[in-house]
Scaffold this motif. Structure first.
Motif, mmCIF file in Angstrom:
data_model
loop_
_atom_site.group_PDB
_atom_site.id
_atom_site.type_symbol
_atom_site.label_atom_id
_atom_site.label_comp_id
_atom_site.label_asym_id
_atom_site.label_seq_id
_atom_site.Cartn_x
_atom_site.Cartn_y
_atom_site.Cartn_z
ATOM 1 N N PHE A 188 0.669 -5.870 1.118
ATOM 2 C CA PHE A 188 -0.392 -5.359 0.254
ATOM 3 C C PHE A 188 -0.896 -6.441 -0.704
ATOM 4 O O PHE A 188 -2.103 -6.604 -0.882
ATOM 5 N N GLU A 189 0.030 -7.177 -1.296
ATOM 6 C CA GLU A 189 -0.363 -8.240 -2.235
ATOM 7 C C GLU A 189 -1.137 -9.354 -1.537
ATOM 8 O O GLU A 189 -1.925 -10.045 -2.172
ATOM 9 N N GLY A 190 -0.931 -9.523 -0.244
ATOM 10 C CA GLY A 190 -1.636 -10.546 0.510
ATOM 11 C C GLY A 190 -3.038 -10.151 0.930
ATOM 12 O O GLY A 190 -3.797 -10.982 1.433
ATOM 13 N N LEU A 191 -3.395 -8.888 0.733
ATOM 14 C CA LEU A 191 -4.733 -8.424 1.085
ATOM 15 C C LEU A 191 -5.754 -8.897 0.050
ATOM 16 O O LEU A 191 -5.419 -9.066 -1.124
ATOM 17 N N ALA A 192 -6.979 -9.071 0.488
ATOM 18 C CA ALA A 192 -8.078 -9.361 -0.447
ATOM 19 C C ALA A 192 -8.284 -8.146 -1.350
ATOM 20 O O ALA A 192 -7.877 -7.026 -1.010
ATOM 21 N N ASP A 193 -8.906 -8.366 -2.495
ATOM 22 C CA ASP A 193 -9.118 -7.274 -3.457
ATOM 23 C C ASP A 193 -9.807 -6.071 -2.825
ATOM 24 O O ASP A 193 -9.405 -4.929 -3.062
ATOM 25 N N GLU A 252 -9.799 -5.172 0.322
ATOM 26 C CA GLU A 252 -8.878 -4.521 1.246
ATOM 27 C C GLU A 252 -7.820 -3.715 0.494
ATOM 28 O O GLU A 252 -7.418 -2.643 0.942
ATOM 29 N N GLN A 253 -7.365 -4.225 -0.652
ATOM 30 C CA GLN A 253 -6.421 -3.470 -1.467
ATOM 31 C C GLN A 253 -7.070 -2.173 -1.944
ATOM 32 O O GLN A 253 -6.452 -1.104 -1.901
ATOM 33 N N PHE A 254 -8.315 -2.260 -2.389
ATOM 34 C CA PHE A 254 -9.028 -1.081 -2.857
ATOM 35 C C PHE A 254 -9.166 -0.052 -1.732
ATOM 36 O O PHE A 254 -8.902 1.135 -1.923
ATOM 37 N N ALA A 260 -7.470 3.627 -1.484
ATOM 38 C CA ALA A 260 -8.316 4.812 -1.301
ATOM 39 C C ALA A 260 -7.821 5.662 -0.134
ATOM 40 O O ALA A 260 -7.797 6.894 -0.212
ATOM 41 N N VAL A 261 -7.397 5.004 0.939
ATOM 42 C CA VAL A 261 -6.885 5.736 2.110
ATOM 43 C C VAL A 261 -5.614 6.493 1.749
ATOM 44 O O VAL A 261 -5.438 7.644 2.140
ATOM 45 N N THR A 262 -4.735 5.855 0.989
ATOM 46 C CA THR A 262 -3.456 6.498 0.665
ATOM 47 C C THR A 262 -3.595 7.590 -0.385
ATOM 48 O O THR A 262 -2.741 8.455 -0.472
ATOM 49 N N SER A 263 -4.677 7.585 -1.140
ATOM 50 C CA SER A 263 -4.828 8.598 -2.186
ATOM 51 C C SER A 263 -5.688 9.775 -1.751
ATOM 52 O O SER A 263 -5.764 10.770 -2.456
ATOM 53 N N SER A 264 -6.323 9.678 -0.593
ATOM 54 C CA SER A 264 -7.148 10.800 -0.132
ATOM 55 C C SER A 264 -6.276 11.816 0.593
ATOM 56 O O SER A 264 -5.340 11.454 1.298
#
Length: 50
Positions: free
Chosen positions: A25-30, A32-34, A38-42
């Motif tokens: 996750f930390e290696g993702l671009a900003d 992609e993190q967003f 969003a996917v995990t919170s829907s």
């Protein structure tokens, strides 16, 4: 299912260690993190039987 969903699924099932998921996750671009957050919170879609 795309790679992101596979990784999230493996983390959820405990197949992939959490520290590895954090590193991924930390290696993702900003953006992609967003998108991942969003996917995990829907909420999951409701399946209706016919």
């Amino acid at each position: 299912m795309d790679e992101r969903m596979v990784i999230l699924n493996e983390l959820t099932q405990g197949i992939r260690p959490l520290p590895q998921g954090v590193g991924w996750f930390e290696g993702l671009a900003d953006t992609e993190q967003f998108e991942t957050a969003a996917v995990t919170s829907s909420p999951a879609p409701v399946r209706r039987s016919s």
